[in-house]
Design an enzyme around this catalytic site. Structure first.
Site, PDB file in Angstrom:
ATOM      1  N   THR A  71     -18.802  -0.076   3.108  1.00  0.00           N
ATOM      2  CA  THR A  71     -19.874   0.533   2.332  1.00  0.00           C
ATOM      3  C   THR A  71     -19.626   0.354   0.843  1.00  0.00           C
ATOM      4  O   THR A  71     -20.543   0.009   0.071  1.00  0.00           O
ATOM      5  CB  THR A  71     -19.995   2.036   2.673  1.00  0.00           C
ATOM      6  OG1 THR A  71     -20.164   2.181   4.092  1.00  0.00           O
ATOM      7  CG2 THR A  71     -21.171   2.677   1.963  1.00  0.00           C
ATOM      8  N   ARG A  92     -16.649  -9.441   7.415  1.00  0.00           N
ATOM      9  CA  ARG A  92     -16.411  -9.806   8.812  1.00  0.00           C
ATOM     10  C   ARG A  92     -17.608  -9.376   9.672  1.00  0.00           C
ATOM     11  O   ARG A  92     -18.372  -8.493   9.300  1.00  0.00           O
ATOM     12  CB  ARG A  92     -15.151  -9.119   9.346  1.00  0.00           C
ATOM     13  CG  ARG A  92     -13.863  -9.616   8.725  1.00  0.00           C
ATOM     14  CD  ARG A  92     -12.680  -8.769   9.166  1.00  0.00           C
ATOM     15  NE  ARG A  92     -12.847  -7.389   8.716  1.00  0.00           N
ATOM     16  CZ  ARG A  92     -12.186  -6.348   9.230  1.00  0.00           C
ATOM     17  NH1 ARG A  92     -11.341  -6.536  10.225  1.00  0.00           N
ATOM     18  NH2 ARG A  92     -12.379  -5.128   8.773  1.00  0.00           N
ATOM     19  N   ALA A 271      -7.634  -5.951  11.685  1.00  0.00           N
ATOM     20  CA  ALA A 271      -6.452  -6.040  10.823  1.00  0.00           C
ATOM     21  C   ALA A 271      -5.227  -5.378  11.437  1.00  0.00           C
ATOM     22  O   ALA A 271      -4.111  -5.642  11.017  1.00  0.00           O
ATOM     23  CB  ALA A 271      -6.738  -5.414   9.468  1.00  0.00           C
ATOM     24  N   PHE A 299      -8.868  -2.254   7.429  1.00  0.00           N
ATOM     25  CA  PHE A 299      -7.990  -1.081   7.376  1.00  0.00           C
ATOM     26  C   PHE A 299      -7.309  -0.968   6.015  1.00  0.00           C
ATOM     27  O   PHE A 299      -7.871  -1.359   4.997  1.00  0.00           O
ATOM     28  CB  PHE A 299      -6.989  -1.099   8.528  1.00  0.00           C
ATOM     29  CG  PHE A 299      -7.640  -0.900   9.873  1.00  0.00           C
ATOM     30  CD1 PHE A 299      -8.441   0.202  10.124  1.00  0.00           C
ATOM     31  CD2 PHE A 299      -7.488  -1.836  10.894  1.00  0.00           C
ATOM     32  CE1 PHE A 299      -9.059   0.386  11.356  1.00  0.00           C
ATOM     33  CE2 PHE A 299      -8.096  -1.661  12.123  1.00  0.00           C
ATOM     34  CZ  PHE A 299      -8.881  -0.546  12.357  1.00  0.00           C
TER      35      PHE A 299
END
Length: 553
Positions: A71, A92, A271, A299
């Site tokens: 976000t 991604r 990740a 992450f």
């Protein structure tokens, strides 16, 4: 208050040809996937442009719901674009696992989203389906070779290639296949990984073109023979067929944000069990088409951030010009010992106790010699006192922190952050990688544990120790290392929140991924096939007779 999907469904989405035109692509350089999605063709056309500035967004260790890194990435890009900077986002692709599981989708949120939100979060352009099909086709071909006489003498006890599914399905972690008699194959133990952990996913995101992808697929080690020698896809002769299944999936996907900022969304390795960044092709294409590119690494900085800087940067050939660490008051209070049920309640004491988690990430990212800023992703429950405390703490590290209300205001809520990021990109940098390419695997691992996690040392299981000895025999002992570790802690124990010290990282097993070009180190109890929670997000998702979707977030 509107939900994420309600905001997305009310969006004014431009025809994709308008977005392509905005970034200077001609009609021969992209392929439409409906009216609002496209794939960029693999060509030399965009390679004539100088690279823009790269902004890497990472975060502190998150709560189970996540801290809004995507976000913030989208909101920051929209803010940059509103300030008349030619900007693109590189993200991604979401996995169905968390979409139907705990975290939900991965297209941002509120007024900082990429659209079409529902399409991107589910089937999109079919990349994940192609990856899953290619992965399982290879599995079927391997088992057929075994059934048809096993000409390469594959040892069924030493197989590495599992099957894959893009769903959190714990029942498939360990399975037995080939049951049912002589016509149903050769019985053996097997298992499933989630698609985002597949080596093919890693290869897709690392390949520079079809030829490179084919070469990487040929190097995949599927198992060992009875002489304990590795057997590759090239030995089996299947690299051409598997590459063919991925011929379209390798092309980056073009979409837009709610504010019409162009976005490339491509690849989706997690990740915590993979390398955690979008594709080299997408990032490189964006850098060639825009002046500022905002990308994210999955992450916390201990996972996606470290992997981006130590593994992706050498392949990308571009160092980030700024690193943005996303922090939230609620996550810092969790790291200070506050119960997850009470994170919306003001608690200065818990916040103060949790701030060292941010401090650990500030130190680890600053050691790379790249300018760092903090984005405080604002939630409605945050108090001014709490927000100011985080800003003051970041300032003690000589790092500027900016409050961003990107969920509620989109790019308008990230104007000060965007201005600060632009200024940071103009600062000098002296990139210092964590390790050198020719360092041994244990040197690389120890550097990660000491400098990034703040840990004491590394403990290897007997199996992992023997594996490293074998890898040295094959010349694999100096490959980069991808740490598979819990995202919730700097340690390998999810319960050790905050900024723990004097801990060891426990590596139980290594998985060689020669096609991707790295070793995966499985630490603690991390799993490559997650499970669904007691109340999965799927319970809240529905569709009516008119195709109107609700509950998708």
């Amino acid at each position: 208050m509107k939900t994420d999907i309600e905001i997305a469904q009310a969006a004014d989405i431009w025809p994709i040809e308008k977005i392509a035109d905005e970034i200077g692509l001609n009609t021969e350089e992209w392929e439409p996937y409906g009216r609002d999605k496209a794939k960029i063709k693999l060509s030399d056309q965009t390679k004539q442009h100088d690279l823009g500035k790269l902004i890497l967004v990472t975060s502190i260790n998150p709560t189970p719901a996540g801290e809004g890194k995507s976000t913030v990435t989208v909101g920051l890009a929209d803010a940059l674009a509103s300030q008349n900077h030619k900007t693109m986002v590189a993200l991604r692709e979401p996995s169905l696992g968390p979409v139907m599981g705990l975290k939900g989708g991965a297209t941002g949120g509120g007024y900082s989203q990429v659209v079409p939100m529902a399409d991107i979060n589910m089937h999109f352009t079919g990349d994940f389906h192609a990856l899953t099909s290619a992965h399982n086709t290879l599995a079927a071909l391997i088992d057929n070779s075994i059934y048809q006489g096993n000409p390469l003498n594959l040892d069924l006890r030493r197989m590495l290639w599992k099957r894959a599914l893009d769903v959190n399905d714990r029942a498939l972690r360990h399975v037995t296949i080939g049951l049912g008699g002589p016509t149903s194959g050769v019985p053996r133990e097997d298992g499933f990984d989630i698609t985002v952990a597949s080596e093919l996913m890693a290869i897709l995101t690392l390949s520079k073109d079809l030829a490179d992808m084919k070469a990487r697929i040929s190097r995949i080690v599927v198992g060992y023979n009875y002489d304990k020698e590795p057997v590759t896809v090239a030995d089996l002769g299947f690299e051409g067929a598997i590459t063919t299944l991925l011929k379209d999936a390798i092309k980056p996907n073009l979409v837009q944000t709610l504010a019409h900022t162009p976005a490339l969304i491509h690849g989706g390795p997690f990740a915590n069990i993979a390398q955690g960044t979008n594709s080299i092709l997408a990032t490189k294409s964006a850098l060639q088409l825009a002046d500022y590119v905002v990308t994210e690494a999955g992450f916390g900085a201990d996972l996606g951030g470290e992997k981006f800087l130590d593994f992706k940067v050498p392949l990308l050939g571009k160092v980030p010009d700024t690193i943005v660490i996303v922090a939230t008051v609620r996550a810092l209070k969790m790291h200070g010992g506050e119960d997850k049920k009470n994170l919306t309640t003001p608690n200065i004491e818990a916040l103060q106790k949790g701030l060292p988690n941010l401090g650990r990430h500030l130190n680890s990212m600053k050691r790379y010699g790249v300018p760092v800023v903090v984005a405080i992703n604002q939630f409605t429950s945050d108090t001014t006192e709490e927000l100011n405390l985080v800003k003051e703490y970041a300032a003690s590290f000589d790092v500027s922190a900016y409050v961003a209300d990107v969920w509620g205001q989109g790019g308008d809520g990230a104007q000060s952050l965007a201005t600060g990021v632009v200024a940071a990109t103009d600062e000098s940098k002296d990139f210092q990688p964590l390790y050198q390419a020719d360092d041994e695997a244990m040197t690389k691992i120890n550097n990660i544990v000491h400098d990034i996690y703040g840990g004491r040392g590394v403990e290897l299981s007997d199996k992992a120790t023997k594996q490293l000895q074998t890898f040295k025999k094959y010349g694999w002992d100096k490959l980069p290392v991808i740490m598979a570790k819990t995202q919730y802690s700097l340690s390998d124990d999810a319960k050790k929140i905050g900024a723990p010290d004097n801990f060891d990282i426990h590596i139980r097993e290594f998985i060689p991924k020669l096609g991707a070009g790295f070793l995966v180190a499985l630490t603690g109890s991390v799993l490559t096939m997650p499970g669904l929670p007691k109340h999965p997000a799927a319970l809240d998702i529905d569709i009516d007779n008119d195709g109107h979707i609700v509950g998708l977030n």
